[in-house]
Design a protein around this motif. Structure first.
Motif, PDB file in Angstrom:
ATOM      1  N   THR A   1       0.836  -1.191   0.000  1.00  0.00           N
ATOM      2  CA  THR A   1       0.000   0.000   0.000  1.00  0.00           C
ATOM      3  C   THR A   1       0.877   1.250   0.000  1.00  0.00           C
ATOM      4  OG1 THR A   1      -0.089  -0.013   2.425  1.00  0.00           O
ATOM      5  CG2 THR A   1      -1.873  -1.132   1.254  1.00  0.00           C
TER       6      THR A   1
ATOM      7  N   HIS B   1      -8.783  14.779  -3.292  1.00  0.00           N
ATOM      8  CA  HIS B   1      -7.604  14.716  -4.151  1.00  0.00           C
ATOM      9  C   HIS B   1      -6.493  15.648  -3.671  1.00  0.00           C
ATOM     10  CE1 HIS B   1      -9.451  12.113  -7.138  1.00  0.00           C
ATOM     11  NE2 HIS B   1     -10.556  12.828  -7.033  1.00  0.00           N
TER      12      HIS B   1
ATOM     13  N   LYS C   1      -2.827  14.568 -11.712  1.00  0.00           N
ATOM     14  CA  LYS C   1      -3.642  13.553 -12.398  1.00  0.00           C
ATOM     15  C   LYS C   1      -2.861  12.265 -12.634  1.00  0.00           C
ATOM     16  CE  LYS C   1      -2.644  15.321 -17.072  1.00  0.00           C
ATOM     17  NZ  LYS C   1      -3.244  15.835 -18.336  1.00  0.00           N
TER      18      LYS C   1
ATOM     19  N   GLY D   1      -0.964  10.946 -10.403  1.00  0.00           N
ATOM     20  CA  GLY D   1      -0.965  10.208  -9.156  1.00  0.00           C
ATOM     21  C   GLY D   1       0.085  10.596  -8.136  1.00  0.00           C
TER      22      GLY D   1
ATOM     23  N   ASP E   1       2.892   3.279 -12.552  1.00  0.00           N
ATOM     24  CA  ASP E   1       2.106   2.691 -11.480  1.00  0.00           C
ATOM     25  C   ASP E   1       0.675   2.451 -11.950  1.00  0.00           C
ATOM     26  OD1 ASP E   1       1.658   1.703  -8.953  1.00  0.00           O
ATOM     27  OD2 ASP E   1       2.507   3.453  -7.940  1.00  0.00           O
ATOM     28  N   ASN E   2      -0.043   1.626 -11.214  1.00  0.00           N
ATOM     29  CA  ASN E   2      -1.450   1.345 -11.478  1.00  0.00           C
ATOM     30  C   ASN E   2      -2.280   2.404 -10.765  1.00  0.00           C
ATOM     31  OD1 ASN E   2      -4.119   0.397 -11.405  1.00  0.00           O
ATOM     32  ND2 ASN E   2      -3.461  -1.747 -11.422  1.00  0.00           N
ATOM     33  N   LYS E   3      -2.962   3.255 -11.522  1.00  0.00           N
ATOM     34  CA  LYS E   3      -3.693   4.364 -10.907  1.00  0.00           C
ATOM     35  C   LYS E   3      -4.831   3.877 -10.011  1.00  0.00           C
ATOM     36  CE  LYS E   3      -1.126   7.342 -12.912  1.00  0.00           C
ATOM     37  NZ  LYS E   3      -0.243   6.340 -13.547  1.00  0.00           N
ATOM     38  N   GLN E   4      -5.437   2.735 -10.329  1.00  0.00           N
ATOM     39  CA  GLN E   4      -6.525   2.207  -9.509  1.00  0.00           C
ATOM     40  C   GLN E   4      -6.001   1.592  -8.208  1.00  0.00           C
ATOM     41  OE1 GLN E   4      -6.696   1.906 -13.037  1.00  0.00           O
ATOM     42  NE2 GLN E   4      -8.093   3.633 -12.772  1.00  0.00           N
ATOM     43  N   ALA E   5      -4.805   1.017  -8.276  1.00  0.00           N
ATOM     44  CA  ALA E   5      -4.211   0.388  -7.087  1.00  0.00           C
ATOM     45  C   ALA E   5      -2.717   0.658  -7.061  1.00  0.00           C
ATOM     46  CB  ALA E   5      -4.489  -1.113  -7.089  1.00  0.00           C
TER      47      ALA E   5
END
Length: 287
Positions: free
Chosen positions: A4, A23, A37, A39, A142-146
């Motif tokens: 995380t 945000h 945007k 992340g 990176d994975n924006k959702q996770a």
């Protein structure tokens, strides 16, 4: 594994804890820092900058990304990941192990650590760099959702991290600020420093410089607030084929600026180079 993004951020203006609100990250004093945007969050205020665009340029970041993704420093990343995982395995059962890469570049070493971590390990990761181009490149991968890591533009001289919040700090060929590393590490936390050995990139240095400086003393100087835990030498040879690979290596080192125009031209004329990688992985424990 459970990975995380790191949460214990601190306001770069007053040191107060930051809290995620929508945000933005905000402190009790009302300072607010928007999440881009892509992340990442910029926690490098103007008054902490020494130039308008500090750190590595976009071109240097791209060169480092190509070189590292080609696997040339894979043995280094394996040694670093093993050291951190071993230390993390000593944590209390159920405790999340937090790690900051201070000078993370485009995130290569944190990504390698995430891939190497066993399923039983819970990691909380943060990558910080003074170059917005480096942090942008890291966040884009990176994975924006996770997302697996918190990506932050910031300075090692003023780490935007709450005190005693980290189990580990990585400083990979970076600019160590020992007082700040000591502040953000928990007692028993590990500072892992990667330093160039005497033969690191010797063949390249022999080409770009008229003479080589004598090697520094190998005696370890224990930083204040730490005790020496373990050291490991990683040494091997790689062969770079093609002018672009050689140029990428030069571009990701301080030698790009230290070499003369003539030295850089000699490197640019090469289309093949065998070079020694020689680094020291040093672990310091916070006392």
């Amino acid at each position: 594994m459970s990975i995380t993004p790191f949460q214990a951020l601190a306001c770069p203006l007053d040191g107060e804890p930051l809290h995620l609100a929508g945000h933005s990250w905000r402190c009790a004093s009302g300072h607010s820092f928007d999440i881009a945007k892509q992340g990442y969050v910029n926690l490098l205020p103007v008054q902490q900058k020494r130039s308008q665009d500090p750190g590595d340029s976009n071109a240097m970041v791209a060169a480092r990304q190509r070189f590292l993704n080609a696997g040339h420093y894979q043995p280094i990343s394996e040694a670093v990941s093993t050291a951190i995982v071993n230390h993390a395995n000593e944590r209390a059962e159920g405790e999340t192990f937090s790690c900051l890469d201070a000078g993370s570049g485009e995130g290569y070493y944190l990504r390698q650590l995430a891939h190497a971590a066993p399923a039983s390990l819970s990691l909380s990761l943060m990558g910080l760099d003074i170059s917005k181009w480096a942090v942008l490149a890291a966040a884009k991968q990176d994975n924006k959702q996770a997302p697996f890591s918190r990506w932050v533009v910031g300075s090692n001289a003023h780490l935007p991290v709450q005190s005693a919040a980290l189990n580990s700090v990585l400083c990979m060929f970076g600019f160590p600020v020992i007082s700040e590393f000591a502040r953000v590490l928990k007692t028993g936390g590990v500072l892992l420093q990667l330093e160039a050995g005497p033969n690191h990139l010797r063949e390249l240095r022999e080409i770009i410089y008229p003479t080589l400086k004598p090697s520094r003393s190998g005696e370890l100087v224990v930083p204040e607030g730490f005790t020496h835990h373990r050291s490991e030498q990683v040494s091997y040879s790689i062969t770079l084929a093609g002018a672009e690979s050689i140029a990428d290596l030069l571009a990701m080192t301080p030698h790009l600026y230290r070499a003369s125009a003539e030295g850089r031209a000699r490197a640019a004329a090469l289309d093949r180079l065998s070079v020694t990688v020689d680094v020291e992985v040093v672990q310091w424990l916070r006392i």
